[in-house]
Motif scaffolding. Structure first.
Motif, mmCIF file in Angstrom:
data_model
loop_
_atom_site.group_PDB
_atom_site.id
_atom_site.type_symbol
_atom_site.label_atom_id
_atom_site.label_comp_id
_atom_site.label_asym_id
_atom_site.label_seq_id
_atom_site.Cartn_x
_atom_site.Cartn_y
_atom_site.Cartn_z
ATOM 1 N N LEU A 52 0.719 -1.137 -0.102
ATOM 2 C CA LEU A 52 0.058 -0.010 0.178
ATOM 3 C C LEU A 52 0.918 1.390 -0.030
ATOM 4 N N ASN A 53 0.088 2.398 -0.167
ATOM 5 C CA ASN A 53 0.872 3.653 -0.099
ATOM 6 C C ASN A 53 1.837 3.863 1.371
ATOM 7 N N THR A 54 2.694 3.969 1.260
ATOM 8 C CA THR A 54 3.619 4.054 2.677
ATOM 9 C C THR A 54 3.544 5.174 3.509
ATOM 10 N N ARG A 55 2.578 6.047 3.041
ATOM 11 C CA ARG A 55 2.459 7.432 3.660
ATOM 12 C C ARG A 55 0.918 7.625 4.147
ATOM 13 N N ILE A 56 0.401 6.623 4.053
ATOM 14 C CA ILE A 56 -0.995 6.397 4.660
ATOM 15 C C ILE A 56 -1.207 6.640 6.051
ATOM 16 N N LEU A 57 -2.082 7.328 6.470
ATOM 17 C CA LEU A 57 -2.730 7.818 7.664
ATOM 18 C C LEU A 57 -3.704 6.968 8.423
ATOM 19 N N GLU A 80 -2.046 6.770 11.797
ATOM 20 C CA GLU A 80 -2.343 7.533 13.007
ATOM 21 C C GLU A 80 -3.691 6.652 13.677
ATOM 22 N N THR A 81 -4.621 5.952 12.655
ATOM 23 C CA THR A 81 -5.437 5.041 13.080
ATOM 24 C C THR A 81 -5.373 3.675 12.317
ATOM 25 N N ILE A 82 -5.843 2.518 13.258
ATOM 26 C CA ILE A 82 -5.731 1.146 12.565
ATOM 27 C C ILE A 82 -6.946 0.481 13.072
ATOM 28 N N ASP A 83 -7.775 0.142 12.205
ATOM 29 C CA ASP A 83 -8.873 -0.644 12.594
ATOM 30 C C ASP A 83 -8.985 -1.984 12.012
ATOM 31 N N LEU A 84 -8.810 -2.939 13.136
ATOM 32 C CA LEU A 84 -8.628 -4.388 12.732
ATOM 33 C C LEU A 84 -9.760 -5.046 13.230
ATOM 34 N N CYS A 85 -10.968 -4.577 13.472
ATOM 35 C CA CYS A 85 -12.011 -5.244 14.130
ATOM 36 C C CYS A 85 -12.521 -6.400 13.096
ATOM 37 N N LYS A 101 5.054 5.196 15.583
ATOM 38 C CA LYS A 101 5.262 6.241 16.785
ATOM 39 C C LYS A 101 4.235 7.491 16.743
ATOM 40 N N ASN A 102 3.168 7.402 15.620
ATOM 41 C CA ASN A 102 2.246 8.585 15.460
ATOM 42 C C ASN A 102 0.782 7.880 15.878
ATOM 43 N N LEU A 103 0.807 6.588 15.952
ATOM 44 C CA LEU A 103 -0.505 5.983 16.142
ATOM 45 C C LEU A 103 -1.450 6.424 17.242
ATOM 46 N N LYS A 104 -2.534 6.869 17.111
ATOM 47 C CA LYS A 104 -3.394 7.529 18.092
ATOM 48 C C LYS A 104 -4.478 6.432 18.355
#
Length: 539
Positions: A52-57, A80-85, A101-104
């Protein structure tokens, strides 16, 4: 080995002309390179795409078949956000998120996680929200959350956690919301929240706590919302909630409480909402919520043993807006003045209760916006006449008399009830008191008039009394002496010197024989003075 394979795959993409900036968008996914968002929902993917695009947020990959979280995330360090539900994840490898490091926000709800290693979340210094809701997690290893120093929201509900380690939240000093509901622990260590001094929301519902001990919440005086529903509580220690002075929302529903914990709630003066439904109350006693001056919403529904709401039950709760007493099938009596007439109550739910009548003074009906009586069967008599003037009455039918049976309460009139305007007991009492006072006043006035007249008559007699003197010829005029004594004795003439003559104005008269005045009554002075039998002494 896995990491090496991933690196080789990326190198292959580079040499084959693939762009790492725009990336490769898998089938069934939506990739937005302007907003740097990738969404792969409900696809057949069983691993995280690495091209995937390596700069995705923002990455959303819910409803897939991913079963493991590994180092694949190292290629997306800007996330910044990851949804693995709603995947099939059963394992998170150590340091899988070390590059984020930037994941919120990290959402892992509804997976198959059982065991979490203490390095599962290493490197997530910036993480603010972590949700592991609806998994099978059975333990929280010490150190699991140590690197989550920015964490504000943590949801561990609907798992199989059996114990809460005393130091598991030791470095979560910024935590605001903690959900531990629907687990299997039976106690909470008193120092478990020692370092979470900013906590505002705590959910411990649906655990087998049975008892909340004194000191359990000593370190979280900032708490605003506390959920203790369905925790098998039969009582609360006297000081178990005393430190929660900022509490606004308290849920004690679905427990085994047999009385309102009035003393335990003495410090909750800012409490707005309390849920006490599904408990074992039988009676709501006077001033049950006496210290809860800010209370606005009360739920005491679904209490199968509740029989009566006594007078003054809500007399200290002048800001009360909503009261739910519905689905209490044995509730048959709400006493007069249970709710003070000055309450600002807007909604009262009495549906599916055992009420057959409702006294006019029981509730402030003229302020109500909604009164729900659905499922109730009332005896429609003049006692319900006030209902015809109340606000929005929902549901409820007449059961008696037979001519009104089945009629909706919202449709009845005072004429249907066979009565005119009904005066309240207070009005009747005031009217009776006023009537009594008026009668006493009139009686007093009449008595004063009579006494005044008598005193005036007696005064006239006293003015005449000193004129009684012995006749010059005592033997000849002995009758004057006798009659003067008679008049003195019967008319209370005091201070007379010598009886003999009576003066009426300028006229001197001789006292008549006393036999002629034996029936003369006190107060008949005018009759005596005007009598033709009086003989002038000057003749």
């Amino acid at each position: 080995m896995v990491s090496m394979s991933l690196v080789l795959l990326q190198l292959l993409l580079i040499f084959s002309g693939g762009s790492l900036v725009s990336g490769f968008c898998p089938k069934g996914c939506s990739c937005n390179d302007q907003q740097l968002v990738v969404e792969c929902t409900n696809t057949t993917l069983d691993v995280l795409p690495i091209a995937l695009n390596t700069r995705i947020l923002h990455l959303k990959m819910n409803l897939n078949k991913i079963n493991i979280v590994d180092a694949s995330f190292q290629f997306y360090e800007h996330l910044e956000t990851i949804d693995l539900c709603r995947n099939l994840i059963s394992r998170i490898e150590d340091k899988s998120f070390a590059a984020q490091k930037n994941l919120k926000v990290l959402l892992l709800d509804q997976n198959r996680l059982i065991r979490l290693n203490n390095q599962a979340f290493t490197g997530l210094w910036a993480l603010e929200e972590l949700s592991l809701r609806n998994n099978l997690v059975n333990a929280l290893p010490t150190g699991l959350l140590d690197e989550l120093t920015s964490l504000k929201i943590l949801d561990l509900s609907h798992n199989n956690i059996q114990t809460i380690p005393s130091q598991v939240f030791r470095l979560c000093s910024n935590l605001l919301s903690l959900n531990l509901g629907f687990n299997k622990f039976d106690s909470v260590p008193s120092d478990a929240f020692e370092n979470t001094r900013k906590l505002e929301m705590l959910d411990l519902s649906s655990n087998q706590l049975k008892l909340i001990q004194d000191g359990s919440f000593n370190f979280i005086s900032t708490l605003i919302s506390l959920n203790l529903a369905n925790t098998s509580l039969s009582s609360l220690d006297k000081d178990s909630l005393s430190n929660l002075v900022l509490l606004k929302n308290l849920n004690l529903s679905e427990n085994k409480l047999d009385s309102i914990p009035t003393n335990q709630l003495r410090n909750q003066r800012k409490l707005n909402i309390i849920d006490l439904s599904n408990n074992m109350f039988k009676v709501l006693s006077p001033h049950a919520f006496r210290q809860l001056e800010a209370l606005q919403v009360v739920n005491i529904s679904h209490c199968p043993g509740l029989l009566q709401i006594q007078a003054a039950s809500f007399h200290n709760n002048l800001d009360l807006h909503v009261v739910d007493l519905s689905n209490n099938p044995r509730l048959s009596d709400i006493q007069p003045h249970a709710f003070p007439q000055i309450l600002h109550i807007q909604t009262l739910l009495l549906s599916y209760t055992g009420l057959t009548s409702l006294h006019e003074d029981a509730i402030p009906w003229n302020r109500l916006i909604k009164l729900d009586l659905s499922g109730t069967r009332m005896v429609c008599s003049c006692q319900l006449a006030w209902l015809t003037s109340s606000g929005d009455v929902t549901g409820g039918v007449c059961s008696q008399p037979s001519r009104l049976a089945g009629t909706n309460l919202s449709q009845i009139t005072t004429a249907d009830l066979g009565c005119g305007y009904q005066y309240s007991e207070e009005v009747i009492v005031v009217a009776i008191v006023c009537a009594v006072v008026l009668v006493l006043a009139l009686g007093g006035a009449v008595t004063c008039c009579l006494l005044g007249k008598k005193m005036r008559n007696l005064g006239r007699m006293r003015n005449l009394a000193p004129s009684c003197t012995l006749a010059a010829r005592e033997q000849d005029l002995k009758s004057s002496y006798d009659n003067c004594l008679y008049v003195e004795k019967n008319y209370g003439l005091v201070g007379s010197e010598r009886p003999g003559l009576i003066y009426s104005g300028m006229k001197t008269v001789q006292a008549p024989e006393k036999e002629e005045f034996k029936n003369l009554r006190v107060g008949s002075l005018d009759k005596l003075l005007n009598s033709d039998t009086l003989v002038s002494n000057n003749q």
